[in-house]
Scaffold this active site. Structure first.
Site, mmCIF file in Angstrom:
data_model
loop_
_atom_site.group_PDB
_atom_site.id
_atom_site.type_symbol
_atom_site.label_atom_id
_atom_site.label_comp_id
_atom_site.label_asym_id
_atom_site.label_seq_id
_atom_site.Cartn_x
_atom_site.Cartn_y
_atom_site.Cartn_z
ATOM 1 N N CYS A 4 0.824 -1.198 0.000
ATOM 2 C CA CYS A 4 0.000 0.000 0.000
ATOM 3 C C CYS A 4 0.866 1.259 0.000
ATOM 4 O O CYS A 4 1.802 1.388 0.790
ATOM 5 C CB CYS A 4 -0.903 -0.017 1.226
ATOM 6 N N CYS A 7 -0.209 3.154 3.664
ATOM 7 C CA CYS A 7 0.188 2.679 4.997
ATOM 8 C C CYS A 7 1.292 1.629 4.970
ATOM 9 O O CYS A 7 1.813 1.247 6.009
ATOM 10 C CB CYS A 7 -1.024 2.138 5.754
ATOM 11 N N CYS A 20 -5.981 -2.569 -0.143
ATOM 12 C CA CYS A 20 -5.288 -2.691 1.141
ATOM 13 C C CYS A 20 -6.289 -3.156 2.192
ATOM 14 O O CYS A 20 -7.322 -2.511 2.392
ATOM 15 C CB CYS A 20 -4.667 -1.358 1.562
ATOM 16 N N CYS A 23 -6.072 -0.201 5.412
ATOM 17 C CA CYS A 23 -6.640 1.153 5.334
ATOM 18 C C CYS A 23 -7.684 1.323 4.228
ATOM 19 O O CYS A 23 -8.319 2.357 4.140
ATOM 20 C CB CYS A 23 -5.530 2.188 5.164
ATOM 21 N N CYS A 67 18.253 -36.602 22.224
ATOM 22 C CA CYS A 67 17.349 -37.215 21.247
ATOM 23 C C CYS A 67 16.031 -37.571 21.926
ATOM 24 O O CYS A 67 16.038 -38.255 22.953
ATOM 25 C CB CYS A 67 17.987 -38.470 20.643
ATOM 26 N N CYS A 70 15.769 -41.827 21.680
ATOM 27 C CA CYS A 70 16.630 -42.799 22.365
ATOM 28 C C CYS A 70 17.446 -42.208 23.516
ATOM 29 O O CYS A 70 18.221 -42.914 24.141
ATOM 30 C CB CYS A 70 17.568 -43.473 21.362
ATOM 31 N N ASP A 86 12.753 -12.560 7.177
ATOM 32 C CA ASP A 86 12.868 -11.759 8.389
ATOM 33 C C ASP A 86 12.714 -12.582 9.668
ATOM 34 O O ASP A 86 12.747 -12.048 10.763
ATOM 35 C CB ASP A 86 11.874 -10.599 8.376
ATOM 36 N N GLU A 87 12.567 -13.897 9.541
ATOM 37 C CA GLU A 87 12.489 -14.777 10.700
ATOM 38 C C GLU A 87 13.750 -15.622 10.783
ATOM 39 O O GLU A 87 14.443 -15.827 9.801
ATOM 40 C CB GLU A 87 11.251 -15.667 10.600
ATOM 41 N N CYS A 95 19.981 -37.602 15.231
ATOM 42 C CA CYS A 95 20.657 -38.338 16.298
ATOM 43 C C CYS A 95 21.819 -39.149 15.725
ATOM 44 O O CYS A 95 21.675 -39.805 14.689
ATOM 45 C CB CYS A 95 19.668 -39.261 17.001
#
Length: 107
Positions: A4, A7, A20, A23, A67, A70, A86-87, A95
């Site tokens: 947008c 905003c 959007c 807004c 683990c 086991c 962005d994460e 194992c």
């Protein structure tokens, strides 16, 4: 993907218009600029890699991790970006004893 002008929120399409959801701002769609956009349609998923024939020394780094199957305390690990950029990355563990696989995300 379109954002947008008012905003900055991500917009969605409704008929021939970008709308959007935050807004209510609307603008006409432009097929020329949309053809240059990257989409997930038609993209193939990454292939599954079989590590059953790989020697332990070629598996990569190890770490101390319990683990869940086991109770061994060593695992091979690998970091991958599976969510948006962005994460944080996700750590995948295997194992060293039973080869059970699991992942750790930060929540």
């Amino acid at each position: 993907m379109e954002f947008c002008d008012e905003c900055g929120s991500m917009m969605k399409t409704e008929d021939g218009t970008w709308v959007c959801g935050s807004c209510g701002y609307e603008k006409a769609r432009d097929s020329g600029s949309e053809s240059a956009m990257v989409t997930t349609q038609g993209q193939e998923e990454s292939e599954i890699v079989d590590t059953s024939e790989v020697d332990a020394e070629d598996m990569g780094p190890t770490t101390t991790a319990q683990c869940p199957q086991c109770d061994n305390d060593q695992a091979f690990w690998e970091m991958k970006q599976i969510r948006s950029a962005d994460e944080s990355e996700t750590r995948f563990l295997t194992c060293t004893e039973c080869e059970h696989k699991w992942r750790e995300d930060d929540h």
